[in-house]
Design an enzyme around this catalytic site. Structure first.
Site, PDB file in Angstrom:
ATOM      1  N   LYS A 122     -34.410  11.454 -18.310  1.00  0.00           N
ATOM      2  CA  LYS A 122     -32.864  11.963 -18.342  1.00  0.00           C
ATOM      3  C   LYS A 122     -32.841  12.605 -17.368  1.00  0.00           C
ATOM      4  O   LYS A 122     -31.472  12.815 -17.387  1.00  0.00           O
ATOM      5  CB  LYS A 122     -32.994  11.650 -19.782  1.00  0.00           C
ATOM      6  N   GLU A 206     -27.839  20.646 -24.246  1.00  0.00           N
ATOM      7  CA  GLU A 206     -26.363  19.824 -23.291  1.00  0.00           C
ATOM      8  C   GLU A 206     -25.273  20.437 -24.162  1.00  0.00           C
ATOM      9  O   GLU A 206     -25.355  20.231 -25.637  1.00  0.00           O
ATOM     10  CB  GLU A 206     -26.186  18.536 -23.628  1.00  0.00           C
ATOM     11  N   HIS A 241     -29.249   4.734 -33.879  1.00  0.00           N
ATOM     12  CA  HIS A 241     -29.136   4.402 -32.381  1.00  0.00           C
ATOM     13  C   HIS A 241     -28.815   2.408 -32.377  1.00  0.00           C
ATOM     14  O   HIS A 241     -29.521   2.227 -31.382  1.00  0.00           O
ATOM     15  CB  HIS A 241     -30.013   5.102 -31.463  1.00  0.00           C
ATOM     16  N   ARG A 298     -32.335  -3.284 -17.857  1.00  0.00           N
ATOM     17  CA  ARG A 298     -31.619  -4.537 -17.875  1.00  0.00           C
ATOM     18  C   ARG A 298     -31.138  -5.231 -18.009  1.00  0.00           C
ATOM     19  O   ARG A 298     -29.754  -4.262 -18.064  1.00  0.00           O
ATOM     20  CB  ARG A 298     -32.721  -4.487 -18.965  1.00  0.00           C
TER      21      ARG A 298
HETATM   22  C1  MV4 Z   1     -24.834  12.866 -26.989  1.00  0.00           C
HETATM   23  C2  MV4 Z   1     -23.997  13.235 -28.277  1.00  0.00           C
HETATM   24  C3  MV4 Z   1     -23.009  13.915 -28.719  1.00  0.00           C
HETATM   25  N1  MV4 Z   1     -23.609  14.861 -27.112  1.00  0.00           N
HETATM   26  N2  MV4 Z   1     -24.892  14.153 -26.048  1.00  0.00           N
HETATM   27  C4  MV4 Z   1     -27.354   9.192 -28.618  1.00  0.00           C
HETATM   28  C5  MV4 Z   1     -28.330   8.415 -28.081  1.00  0.00           C
HETATM   29  C6  MV4 Z   1     -27.786   8.556 -26.297  1.00  0.00           C
HETATM   30  N3  MV4 Z   1     -27.578   7.313 -24.847  1.00  0.00           N
HETATM   31  C7  MV4 Z   1     -26.928  10.021 -26.555  1.00  0.00           C
HETATM   32  N4  MV4 Z   1     -26.664  10.091 -27.506  1.00  0.00           N
HETATM   33  C8  MV4 Z   1     -25.822  10.923 -27.496  1.00  0.00           C
HETATM   34  N5  MV4 Z   1     -25.195  12.175 -26.369  1.00  0.00           N
HETATM   35  C9  MV4 Z   1     -24.095  14.597 -26.239  1.00  0.00           C
HETATM   36  N6  MV4 Z   1     -23.944  15.418 -25.283  1.00  0.00           N
HETATM   37  C10 MV4 Z   1     -24.272  11.791 -29.485  1.00  0.00           C
HETATM   38  C11 MV4 Z   1     -24.990  10.945 -29.111  1.00  0.00           C
HETATM   39  C12 MV4 Z   1     -25.195  10.322 -29.781  1.00  0.00           C
HETATM   40  C13 MV4 Z   1     -24.700   8.902 -30.198  1.00  0.00           C
HETATM   41  C14 MV4 Z   1     -24.420   8.366 -28.672  1.00  0.00           C
HETATM   42  C15 MV4 Z   1     -23.659   6.551 -28.709  1.00  0.00           C
HETATM   43  C16 MV4 Z   1     -23.710   6.133 -29.669  1.00  0.00           C
HETATM   44  C17 MV4 Z   1     -24.611   7.015 -30.804  1.00  0.00           C
HETATM   45  C18 MV4 Z   1     -24.720   7.929 -30.572  1.00  0.00           C
HETATM   46  C19 MV4 Z   1     -24.975   7.880 -31.872  1.00  0.00           C
HETATM   47  C20 MV4 Z   1     -25.054   9.112 -32.233  1.00  0.00           C
HETATM   48  C21 MV4 Z   1     -25.173  10.622 -30.740  1.00  0.00           C
END
Ligand code: MV4
Length: 500
Positions: A122, A206, A241, A298
């Site tokens: 990442k 972040e 997730h 993918r």
């Molecule tokens: C975040 C966030 C809030 N703020 N980053 C979760 C999976 C990964 N792809 C990134 N994720 C998140 N990153 C910041 N800076 C909240 C999430 C997140 C989330 C993102 C997408 C779909 C569902 C989620 C559920 C919880 C947290």
């Protein structure tokens, strides 16, 4: 047009279940021979029967079958396979697998190991995309070096913050820190968790984006420098997730924002010379600011909603691109037709904390009719193996409008007959009827904010009542019209038979 073309005549699918079948269908339509590899648990699965040739590659556990690179390469060599499609999961994002295939002279249908490696880390991904006009969440530049640096960054971007593992992704290895006094412990724990989970303690910080939407952009790139975006999918209805409902397009993007996010996704892909199908994930905050999260290198589970609104076959495009052909369209040729929704049908019990409910599909009749697509890998009478992901099927509906797609989904869910296992269909039916979903005003907290097992009771009771009436009726016929005694054991067993 293209030189250096390598035509694919025989394709091996290094996967199982619905995605193996879905990939083979496109291959067959293109006149390409298909090879299935399967574990002992999948001997009778539809994808094995569908293939032109099939080879058993070992016992049920994936580590002894679907994940063994040498076995797969050997099948390729023995059967003179030209190319391998990895599907999703398993070896789909494994650079060593691509390298082993290339060494054996076999085409891997996917990006380069380099692109996989960068996007799999990442931090490396953020580093690669920065300076290309791709918005990033404010935070540390690279890995955090100690508490002092963490504190300085956190104070600059302001709390709450999120600590993420560089080797994480898909929500693994994340920790929210609400305030200054919790930073030391939060950081220590995050590092220790990352070390334990991934063997790599690198973490970064972040700004925590509250109540975000998960919007991802499908991209497709050829090896001639053409990269297009195939619009977005909204996947905010998730549980731990795990995506449950996906739709395309998003109910909230304006054409301008769609173009901006699409172009940002293309820039992300270009930063690693991407080829083939890929997905760029963004967070969208309440003020409609979007931020790059990660790129999945993918074909994704939810790709059918993109196919429904674009009229494209993503697997055929992947194969063409792997053969060295140019994309058959430009960005200007692409447009969105109508609206599509996908729900994932898992053998899990929504009333019981989504516990896997594996067993035999005593009844299995998928819905049909206009605008309905079912991508599944099971048939009535089959037992869902315990060794793999418990997804039974993906149910996709398409309509001229979002309202029509939702109405179709409700109808299709009601027409889906599954017994023998509990499924997430009741949960998905609840989502379709929920005001937040119907209005389009929902975010990644939908499940947390709107779901408790009790909300399913209405849905379930109706079903139970119908089952009870049928059981009572049957029993009455059998007992020659004798009334059923309350609490009689035969009545109870008829009930159980119907339900299970
Ligand atoms: C975040 C966030 C809030 N703020 N980053 C979760 C999976 C990964 N792809 C990134 N994720 C998140 N990153 C910041 N800076 C909240 C999430 C997140 C989330 C993102 C997408 C779909 C569902 C989620 C559920 C919880 C947290």
């Amino acid at each position: 047009m293209a030189n250096n073309n390598r035509s694919i005549k025989k394709l091996l699918v290094a996967n199982r279940g619905e995605i193996a079948l879905r990939v083979m269908r496109s291959a067959r339509e293109m006149g390409i021979k298909t090879v299935a590899v399967y574990s002992e648990a999948d001997r009778t699965a539809p994808f094995v029967r569908f293939a032109d040739e099939a080879v058993c590659i070992g016992p049920a556990p994936s580590k002894e079958s679907y994940l063994v690179i040498e076995k797969l390469v050997k099948v390729c060599t023995d059967l003179k396979v030209d190319a391998v499609h990895p599907g999703y999961g398993f070896l789909s994002e494994n650079g060593a697998f691509c390298t082993a295939l290339e060494k054996a002279g076999v085409i891997f249908i996917g990006p380069t190991p380099h692109a996989m490696k960068v996007m799999g880390d990442k931090l490396a991904a953020k580093e690669a995309v920065k300076g290309n006009g791709v918005p990033l969440v404010p935070g540390t530049e690279g890995a955090v070096n100690g508490l002092d640096e963490a504190m300085t960054v956190a104070k600059t971007i302001t709390f709450p913050i999120l600590i993420k593992a560089a080797a994480g992704g898909g929500g693994k290895g994340m920790r929210i820190v609400e305030k200054e006094s919790e930073l030391k412990e939060g950081l220590e724990r995050a590092i220790s968790e990352a070390t334990n989970a991934f063997g790599d303690g690198s973490v970064f910080i972040e700004k925590y984006v509250a109540g975000p939407r998960h919007i991802e952009v499908q991209i497709m790139a050829d090896t001639h420098g053409n990269t297009c975006y195939l619009f977005e999918r909204e996947c905010s209805v998730q549980r731990r997730h795990q995506k449950v409902v996906e739709e395309a397009p998003s109910a909230v993007l304006t054409p301008e924002l769609r173009k901006q996010m699409g172009e940002a996704a293309v820039a992300v892909a270009r930063s690693v010379d991407y080829r083939g199908a890929g997905t760029v994930e963004f967070l969208l905050d309440e003020r409609m600011n979007f931020y790059f999260m990660e790129m999945n290198t993918r074909l994704q589970v939810e790709h059918p909603v993109t196919e429904m609104i674009t009229g494209l076959d993503l697997v055929k495009l992947q194969i063409r691109v792997a053969e060295g052909e140019e994309l058959p369209f430009t960005q200007e040729d692409l447009s969105i037709n109508g609206h599509a929704i996908e729900v994932r049908v898992y053998a899990e019990d929504p009333a019981n904390n989504f516990l896997p409910d594996i067993g035999k599909l005593t009844t299995y009749r998928p819905p049909q009719g206009p605008g309905v697509r079912v991508d599944d890998g099971f048939e009535e009478g089959m037992t869902i193996p315990i060794h793999y992901d418990p997804m039974i099927a993906k149910l996709i509906t398409h309509g001229a409008t979002r309202e029509e797609a939702i109405g179709r989904m409700e109808r299709a869910i009601d027409d889906y007959a599954i017994s023998g296992v509990e499924t997430t269909l009741t949960f998905c039916r609840y989502v379709m009827g929920h005001e937040s979903f119907r209005s389009g005003k929902y975010d990644t907290h939908f499940v947390r904010d709107h779901f408790t097992p009790e909300v399913l009771e209405g849905v379930d009771n109706e079903e139970r009542m119908a089952a009870a009436l049928v059981a009572a009726h049957l029993l009455q016929e059998r007992t020659g019209g004798q009334p059923i005694k309350p609490g009689s054991s035969s009545g109870a067993s008829a009930w159980k038979l119907k339900r299970r």
